[in-house]
Design an enzyme around this catalytic site. Structure first.
Site, PDB file in Angstrom:
ATOM      1  N   ASP A  64       0.784  -1.468  -0.008  1.00  0.00           N
ATOM      2  CA  ASP A  64       0.143  -0.186   0.062  1.00  0.00           C
ATOM      3  C   ASP A  64       0.790   1.192  -0.080  1.00  0.00           C
ATOM      4  O   ASP A  64       0.702   2.210   0.464  1.00  0.00           O
ATOM      5  CB  ASP A  64      -0.981   0.159   1.374  1.00  0.00           C
ATOM      6  CG  ASP A  64      -1.905  -1.165   1.079  1.00  0.00           C
ATOM      7  OD1 ASP A  64      -2.308  -1.804   0.223  1.00  0.00           O
ATOM      8  OD2 ASP A  64      -2.336  -1.487   2.501  1.00  0.00           O
ATOM      9  N   HIS A 116      -4.922  -1.803  -5.766  1.00  0.00           N
ATOM     10  CA  HIS A 116      -4.270  -0.533  -6.190  1.00  0.00           C
ATOM     11  C   HIS A 116      -4.939   0.514  -6.907  1.00  0.00           C
ATOM     12  O   HIS A 116      -5.915   0.462  -7.529  1.00  0.00           O
ATOM     13  CB  HIS A 116      -3.058  -0.987  -7.444  1.00  0.00           C
ATOM     14  CG  HIS A 116      -1.954  -2.051  -7.085  1.00  0.00           C
ATOM     15  ND1 HIS A 116      -0.862  -2.383  -7.829  1.00  0.00           N
ATOM     16  CD2 HIS A 116      -1.806  -2.392  -5.904  1.00  0.00           C
ATOM     17  CE1 HIS A 116      -0.171  -3.413  -7.256  1.00  0.00           C
ATOM     18  NE2 HIS A 116      -0.877  -3.160  -5.998  1.00  0.00           N
ATOM     19  N   GLN A 174       2.061  -5.925  -3.140  1.00  0.00           N
ATOM     20  CA  GLN A 174       2.623  -6.213  -2.061  1.00  0.00           C
ATOM     21  C   GLN A 174       3.830  -5.236  -1.708  1.00  0.00           C
ATOM     22  O   GLN A 174       4.114  -4.349  -2.459  1.00  0.00           O
ATOM     23  CB  GLN A 174       2.804  -7.400  -1.487  1.00  0.00           C
ATOM     24  CG  GLN A 174       1.513  -8.336  -1.327  1.00  0.00           C
ATOM     25  CD  GLN A 174       0.897  -8.905  -2.865  1.00  0.00           C
ATOM     26  OE1 GLN A 174       1.515  -9.594  -3.547  1.00  0.00           O
ATOM     27  NE2 GLN A 174      -0.511  -8.526  -2.877  1.00  0.00           N
TER      28      GLN A 174
END
Ligand code: GDP
Ligand code: IMO
Ligand code: MG
Length: 417
Positions: A13, A41, A214
């Site tokens: 994130d 995303h 990730q």
């Protein structure tokens, strides 16, 4: 022939979607090479915000997407992404590797079951079936898209699944297979050879963006095991997971948030709680794009980032959310872990014992719409001096260049340094 890899340097994130969409201006293909629908995303186009789980967010810039064989393919989520993207930007080209392993309702049920059995030691997964799909893949029991579309072993495999898992979860193997067969037919038109699609573009001098999912600290080998995901998240995975050689990659852009977040369980040395964390979470809307869970918040962690820069061969850093960290009177940076030898502790126990040593720095004022416009026009020099000092301190500590700075959620909210 620029092949650009975008990777997250923290626990996910970091803003990879937005950064990839920015870096993909002028590129002809965006590639996902790892993870699955555990990724979320987000890109903001004008007033519209789009969270993608299976397709790269950079597709908004390239209008062409590829899903490599290293991705755990959730067909339902992918079809949703195609619809969402086409509504937002019009027709897109999609190339999906027939070798990608499928996530079926069985793997989804097993993900929930394993978390339940772990009890207090649960990972806090996104429940997108990632661990169990990896378990099947590496145990040579996985079901690939081509196995479903070309027939052959799929039924025999379902029978093995039934013998293994019947009674463990209520999902029936043959039902799981039936549901992915139907969906596989819907995506048949997208199936294509991903390595060739990438190499032909690179040979023609076009740019390809490899959009990692990730973050480095969630890597199965290099992250905070077992509180990690079940795939590789470092830059080298771009080659393996899409099926090209290392020489197809020309540069690695590492994405780091101006602070740190983590969602799910596991060690987090610089985590903070209380009013500052709450304020950052509120300002930044720090809730998971996949699960909606509140993200844990912490200060920037230099030992962690230094480790990540090394693992990824980072050429340049894209620092996101400088605007979210604004308005704090003081900000802190962890510059070392007391008494810990770098590069990075290996166990959860050691990480729990870590005592971060902080450097306190002056904060900077709000970066609102007017400031953003000025910054876009005038560039880095127009940034408040305390914010510049923060950026330069990070560069100094890491020995890496921060080339891009995020000052807002929209794709164009970036200053180049
Ligand atoms: P990803 O998984 O790495 O792509 O990141 P997410 O999309 O899960 O979360 C990042 C969030 O931060 C998204 O909502 C982005 O729109 C947002 N974002 C990215 N860069 C910036 C930035 O520089 N400033 C602000 N305010 N938001 C940003
Ligand atoms: P993007 O691409 C943040 C975390 C989960 C959990 C652990 C294992 O949006 O940055 P999994 O479902 O993969 O088995 O969960 O990894 N996790 C992420 N955290 N961003 C992600 O993706 C993540 N993908 C997985 O929260 O702690
Ligand atoms: Mg995300």
């Amino acid at each position: 022939m620029p092949g650009i890899v975008v990777v997250g340097l923290q626990w996910g994130d970091e803003g990879k979607g937005k950064a990839s969409a920015y870096l993909a201006k002028g590129a002809s293909l965006a590639v996902r090479f790892n993870g699955g629908a555990n990724a979320g995303h987000t890109v903001t186009l004008g007033s519209m915000s789009l969270s993608l789980h299976m397709l790269p967010a950079a597709t908004v810039s390239t209008r062409a997407a590829a899903i490599g064989p290293g991705v755990y393919l959730d067909l339902e989520e992918m079809l949703k992404d195609v619809r969402r993207l086409e509504e937002a930007v019009g027709k897109i080209e999609v190339i999906v590797s027939p070798r990608a392993h499928l996530v079926t309702p069985l793997q989804l049920a097993l993900d929930a079951k394993i978390e339940e059995v772990r009890g207090g030691a649960s990972i806090g997964t996104t429940r997108r079936g990632i661990g169990p799909t990896a378990l099947h893949k590496y145990g040579r029991l996985g079901l690939r898209l081509c196995d479903v579309l070309e027939g052959g072993e799929a039924e025999a495999l379902a029978e093995i699944w039934r013998r293994l898992w019947g009674g463990v979860v209520s999902v029936k193997s043959e039902e799981a297979l039936k549901s992915v067969k139907r969906l596989a037919e819907e995506v048949r038109w997208m199936v294509g050879d991903v390595p060739s699609a990438i190499m032909s573009r690179l040979s023609a001098g076009e740019t390809v963006i490899f959009e990692g999912a990730q973050g480095t600290m969630l890597d199965i080998d290099h992250g905070t095991y077992p509180y990690v995901t079940s795939s590789h998240t470092t830059s080298a995975a771009a080659a393996i997971g899409s099926g090209v050689g290392l020489k197809a990659i020309d540069s690695v852009v590492g994405i780091a948030k101006a602070y740190t977040t983590r969602v799910g369980a596991g060690p987090f040395p610089t985590e903070i709680a209380g009013p500052i964390a709450d304020a950052i979470r509120r300002r930044g809307g720090e809730y998971g794009a996949t699960t909606g869970r509140p993200r844990r918040i912490g200060w920037l962690d230099i030992p962690q980032l230094r480790y990540a820069c090394m693992l990824n061969s980072v050429d340049q850093i894209f620092l996101t959310r400088l605007d979210t960290l604004a308005t704090q009177e003081r900000v802190e940076i962890c510059v070392k872990y007391e008494g810990v030898k770098e590069p990075f502790p290996d166990t959860v126990e050691a990480l729990k014992r870590v005592k971060p040593v902080y450097l306190e720095m002056e904060g900077w004022p709000e970066i609102g719409e007017a400031e953003r416009e000025k910054l876009r026009r005038e560039g880095y020099g127009a940034l408040h001096r305390a914010a510049r000092r923060y950026v330069e301190k990070i560069e100094e500590e890491l020995g890496s260049v921060i080339k891009y700075i995020g000052i807002g959620p929209r794709i164009e909210d970036v200053i180049m340094k």
